[in-house]
Scaffold this motif. Sequence first.
Motif, mmCIF file in Angstrom:
data_model
loop_
_atom_site.group_PDB
_atom_site.id
_atom_site.type_symbol
_atom_site.label_atom_id
_atom_site.label_comp_id
_atom_site.label_asym_id
_atom_site.label_seq_id
_atom_site.Cartn_x
_atom_site.Cartn_y
_atom_site.Cartn_z
ATOM 1 N N ARG A 1 -7.017 -10.147 5.588
ATOM 2 C CA ARG A 1 -8.141 -9.602 5.578
ATOM 3 C C ARG A 1 -8.329 -8.504 6.611
ATOM 4 N N GLN A 2 -7.778 -8.796 7.495
ATOM 5 C CA GLN A 2 -7.819 -7.499 8.755
ATOM 6 C C GLN A 2 -6.877 -6.627 8.425
ATOM 7 N N VAL A 3 -5.830 -6.860 7.721
ATOM 8 C CA VAL A 3 -4.833 -5.891 7.240
ATOM 9 C C VAL A 3 -5.437 -4.848 6.245
ATOM 10 N N LEU A 4 -5.913 -5.511 5.151
ATOM 11 C CA LEU A 4 -6.747 -4.853 4.208
ATOM 12 C C LEU A 4 -8.060 -3.801 4.715
ATOM 13 N N MET A 5 -8.712 -4.299 5.536
ATOM 14 C CA MET A 5 -9.831 -3.674 6.210
ATOM 15 C C MET A 5 -9.317 -2.404 6.947
ATOM 16 N N VAL B 1 -7.882 0.305 4.396
ATOM 17 C CA VAL B 1 -8.852 0.868 3.630
ATOM 18 C C VAL B 1 -9.718 1.651 4.594
ATOM 19 N N ALA B 2 -10.011 1.187 5.749
ATOM 20 C CA ALA B 2 -10.840 2.198 6.802
ATOM 21 C C ALA B 2 -9.945 3.349 6.970
ATOM 22 N N ASP C 1 -4.669 3.247 -2.308
ATOM 23 C CA ASP C 1 -3.642 2.485 -3.255
ATOM 24 C C ASP C 1 -3.232 1.424 -2.522
ATOM 25 N N VAL C 2 -3.847 0.298 -2.626
ATOM 26 C CA VAL C 2 -3.627 -0.901 -2.026
ATOM 27 C C VAL C 2 -3.735 -2.219 -2.948
ATOM 28 N N SER C 3 -2.851 -3.155 -2.923
ATOM 29 C CA SER C 3 -2.914 -4.278 -3.856
ATOM 30 C C SER C 3 -2.243 -5.395 -2.901
ATOM 31 N N ALA D 1 0.813 -1.053 -0.116
ATOM 32 C CA ALA D 1 -0.140 -0.003 0.103
ATOM 33 C C ALA D 1 0.867 1.323 -0.054
ATOM 34 N N ARG D 2 0.403 2.232 -0.542
ATOM 35 C CA ARG D 2 0.935 3.591 -0.639
ATOM 36 C C ARG D 2 0.263 4.593 0.302
ATOM 37 N N GLY D 3 1.111 5.528 0.788
ATOM 38 C CA GLY D 3 0.366 6.639 1.679
ATOM 39 C C GLY D 3 -0.366 6.219 2.890
ATOM 40 N N VAL D 4 0.294 5.315 3.623
ATOM 41 C CA VAL D 4 -0.401 4.816 4.734
ATOM 42 C C VAL D 4 0.130 5.674 5.948
#
Lengths: 256, 317
Positions: free
Chosen positions: B279-283, B286-287, B292-294, B240-243
């Motif tokens: 799944r947890q990481v993605l959520m 995104v939250a 910009d995530v893959s 991911a970018r810009g976290v």
Amino acid sequence: MPGFGAGFEFQIVAMRGQADTYFSLITAPFFALVFMSIMEYSGRTDLNSHAVIAPMLITMWTAALSFSGEMISEDRENGRLESLIAAPMSFAMLLFGRLCACMLLALPSFLMSYLAAGSVFGYWLSFEQPLLFASALVLTAAATAATATALSAVFVIAPGARSVQNTLSFPVYLLGGVLVPVSQYPGWLEGLTRIVYLSWGADLLRAATTPGAELENTICYLVMLGLLGATAFALGRLFISRFLQRARALGALAKE
Amino acid sequence: MTAAIDIRGVTRSYVVKGKPDFMALKGIDLTIPRGEVHALLGPNGAGKTTLCRILSTVLLPTSGTVTVLGHEVVRDAEKAKQCLGVVFGGDRGLYNRLSARQNLNFWASLYGLRRGERRRRVDELLDRMGLAQRADERVQGFSRGMKQRLHLARGLVSDPGVLILDEPTVGMDPVAARDFRDLVRELRADGRTILMTTHDMAEAAELSDRVSFIDDGNLALTESPTTVGNIVSTRERVDARGVPQEVRDRLTGLAGVAAVSETEAGVLRVETEHSEATRQVLMTIVAAGVTDVSRSRPSLEEVYLHLIGRRGMAVGG
Ligand SMILES: Nc1ncnc2c1ncn2[C@@H]1O[C@H](COP(=O)(O)OP(=O)(O)OP(=O)(O)O)[C@@H](O)[C@H]1O
Ligand SMILES: [Mg+2]
């Protein structure tokens, strides 16, 4: 014979686009004139047909030597040999087809000699036996191409042979009776000439164009010419398959 | 059904003057089923071209056997040749004084194509390779990429069932390289088998059903490009970018997260041990408003570097 047809057609296309192919032809009419003047001067006008036919045979043999010398090594140096060998055809047939096409150069050479002798000396070669002339011409050309096929393999197996390439011209003209019929030679030499296919071909071509000239046994001459040509081709095929086998073992098909 | 290509215990040594024989291939075993696109990867001097030459009958193996559609390439060379199309790329290998059309025409005649068939096939290939406009120009004036396209056309002229392509895209511009990928997909859809060598990892990953790594004459690994990443890592990863920093800290604390790092390109990379953690990481990401995530897997290039090592410019052997 996909190899033969492909080679024949290819060589015509390749020669068409290359002006230097034709340079050797320029000498033909001059040879004819030189030979004609010798005949006229010595009063042997009965040998006039020799003067017209010899330049054509010289063109054939010159082409055989110069094309066979380069044919394989050029493909190898340009990185094409591997692709050629990877194709499902006989490489010897391909070379033979290409060299047969080179023999077509004999036609303009002959035409120019014919015209030179006719227009300068008023001697117009007469085609006494046209059928014999045509078959002798085709057989002689094929035998020359077959011999050149064998030479092309020799030149690549033993690159040193390239240095004697040019010296192979006059001995062959002599032994082939290109200008002087071999029957005029001392007996021992005449025997030697009979293993050179050209001596049979030259005799046939002259007999077909000299009024009143009859060979004792025309068929025998044709058969000998054919046999010597076939022998040369068989040798060529053997040399080429040896060369390819060795090159595949050594990894020498692609020479950088 | 017989395999398209079957390579068993193939070795090849070269005689080098004044030195012991050099082993370029040290015992290769590889079976390629029909219809597969197979990429051969490896550093300079690994033996890729040597193997291609053996497959295409122009080089004899020192030991071992190779069959192409059941035909042994040494004993049954003529039959093998008939089902093979071979492209040894590069600047050389063409008749420079002839036109592209004349070159192809000659090669088509070597494969026994009749005149009418030949004309059709040559036109079709010139068109397919984008060379139709310049078909009647001498090859001499062609750019490297154009020559490469002509090489490819040459390999396809006999409509072969098995294609051996040695570095088919070297020198091609990006558009030509993309066309090449389309072409390979079409050929694959026709059921053809393709063995190609390449140094382009993205190309290999995109095109091939399986890849083989060859190094110093040995086959290091044969895998599909999608699972080959498991060699380097069995973990899943999220890029991911810009976290924001505060989110990063939270990610580090999640259960099942094995590592959080930043790549050379400034991408945050989170590696997880199982898909629930993923799944947890993605959520979480995104939250936090990051889009910009893959999800990603180790690239073929990473695997390559892992296997072959960062050898730099040194050539093996
Ligand atoms: N004819 C030959 N004689 C001697 N050694 C050779 C010959 N051909 C290849 N080699 C050697 O065999 C090894 C493998 O060469 P090969 O061309 O197969 O490598 P490659 O994997 O195709 O490399 P690249 O990625 O640079 O094309 C090299 O070390 C090379 O020097
Ligand atoms: Mg290579």
